[in-house]
Design an enzyme around this catalytic site. Structure first.
Site, PDB file in Angstrom:
ATOM      1  N   ASP A 129      38.906 -22.276  21.064  1.00 11.99           N
ATOM      2  CA  ASP A 129      38.928 -23.632  20.101  1.00 11.99           C
ATOM      3  C   ASP A 129      39.632 -24.660  20.573  1.00 11.99           C
ATOM      4  OD1 ASP A 129      38.890 -24.723  17.701  1.00 11.99           O
ATOM      5  OD2 ASP A 129      38.816 -23.021  16.629  1.00 11.99           O
ATOM      6  N   ARG A 158      39.892 -27.525  18.739  1.00 11.97           N
ATOM      7  CA  ARG A 158      40.158 -28.676  17.637  1.00 11.97           C
ATOM      8  C   ARG A 158      41.554 -28.750  16.941  1.00 11.97           C
ATOM      9  NH1 ARG A 158      35.794 -25.637  13.747  1.00 11.97           N
ATOM     10  NH2 ARG A 158      36.979 -23.661  14.688  1.00 11.97           N
TER      11      ARG A 158
END
EC number: 4.1.99.12
Length: 406
Positions: free
Chosen positions: A338, A340
């Site tokens: 991830d 983000r």
């Protein structure tokens, strides 16, 4: 009891004043992030003595934090074309000042201080440096800690807030046994060496009280199957990046608001792919906001494939068809599970008057990320979606490997 309540940190104002005077401070990040403290000082004030102190007592890697503009001016390229650091630290190829400037091996405290001073000199050119070297440049995000809650950004922000050249020198602090120093150890270290100590969370709050990175450029009504929302267009003041948010109803600033921060998913949201649960979550969130009569959905552009982009996402699909799960596919491509960041989403929420949230999410990381930007999550509201034959394994992997709560 939180670390903030248990330990006595200094104020950001105190740290800025010490930075202005050329002193070091200790900056601590979130316990759920790197959970470490760095020695930080303004690059403009660096001396051989300061470098020697960092090397002797900090013991970590001594790095030079620079703005994106400065990295471009000095032609500082990324250390690797594919950054797999889970925290997204942007290392550039290491440098030394060219021997014509008086350096020898490049590693001495004198040589490293000279390299750092040269890197922020207005007359410096790419040809003034040799690569690789012994100073490690780090490229900060344009928005500083309001965009990424890292030591790189914190050091640049502190120098800028002190009225100095926006560049910092940082070094992780390790204990005598070589393990990372945590807050109790850092407090002792600060006391022993008479250093101020602050948290990145407090630096974020300091900046949020004084500035914003986003501006609303347009608003209009948007009829949907769930009712009429207002759609708001935002633009990043530094990068020009555009984002959107949907709102319904009104609320007071101290009122908990139903919120969904939704990551862009072209395949799911637009093409209704069964591979993921993105579109059902998006529609369920809009339905729940409409039922509540008030709330916000921030739609984060640039989050495709948990931050790896549409082309890499489709490459990941290829790998999944060969037996890799969603996490393994990202890692096979050279990416963390991830990538983000939620700083811009948090800025938009604050601009919309949100301070307390009932956050619609199954992702605990999102809660930690948004709270790190000065927002309070008073309740997690799960979004329950029935799996289908195509995303059953995907959802199980999100639960088992990414900690999602279904």
């Amino acid at each position: 009891m939180s670390e903030r309540e248990e330990f006595k940190f200094n104020t950001v104002e105190e740290a800025i004043e010490d930075i202005r005077q050329g002193k070091m401070v200790i900056v601590v990040d979130d316990p759920d992030r790197e959970n470490e403290g760095d020695l930080v000082m303004a690059a403009e004030k660096v001396t051989p003595e300061a470098i020697n102190f960092m090397a002797k007592y900090g013991r970590g890697l001594i790095c030079l934090s620079l703005t994106p503009e400065r990295c471009e001016q000095l032609d500082l390229h990324p250390m690797t074309p594919m950054n797999t650091d889970p925290k997204g630290t942007y290392f550039c190829v290491s440098i030394d000042a060219h021997p014509k400037h008086g350096t020898t091996t490049g590693i001495s405290a004198y040589d490293r201080a000279l390299t750092i001073k040269l890197a922020i000199s207005p007359d410096a050119k790419p040809s003034d440096f040799v690569r690789p070297g012994h100073v490690f440049p780090l490229k900060a995000r344009p928005g500083g800690v309001l965009e990424r809650a890292g030591h790189t950004e914190a050091s640049v922000d502190l120098a800028r807030l002190a009225g100095l050249y926006p560049a910092g020198v940082i070094c992780e602090i390790m204990k005598d046994d070589g393990t990372m120093a945590r807050v109790p150890d850092l407090m002792e270290f600060a006391k022993k060496h008479n250093l101020k100590i602050i948290t990145i969370a407090d630096l974020i709050k300091y900046r949020l009280r004084r500035e914003t990175l986003v501006e609303k450029v347009a608003s209009a009504h948007l009829p949907t199957p769930w009712g009429v929302f207002k759609i708001h267009a935002y633009r990043h003041k530094l990068t020009g990046e555009e984002q959107v948010a949907l709102t319904m109803g009104e609320w007071k600033e101290d009122e908990p608001v139903l919120v969904r921060v939704h990551s862009e998913c072209l395949t799911g949201d637009v093409f209704r792919s069964f591979r993921c649960d993105c579109r059902p979550q998006l529609e369920k969130a809009l339905e729940m906001i409409a039922k509540e009569g008030k709330g916000v959905l921030v739609y984060i552009l640039g989050h495709e494939g948990r931050g790896i982009g549409i082309a890499n996402k489709i490459k990941a699909y290829e790998l999944q068809e060969k037996g890799y799960d969603t996490v393994e596919a990202n890692e096979k491509l050279g990416y963390p599970p991830d990538l983000r960041d939620y700083g811009i989403g948090a800025q938009i929420l604050r601009d919309l008057g949100v301070r307390k949230m009932k956050l619609m999410t199954n992702n605990p990381r999102k809660i930690v990320a948004l709270e790190g930007f000065g927002l309070e999550v008073v309740e997690r509201v799960p979004i329950k979606i029935e799996p289908n034959p195509y995303n059953k394994i995907y959802l199980q992997v999100k639960k088992d490997k990414l900690g999602h709560m279904f």
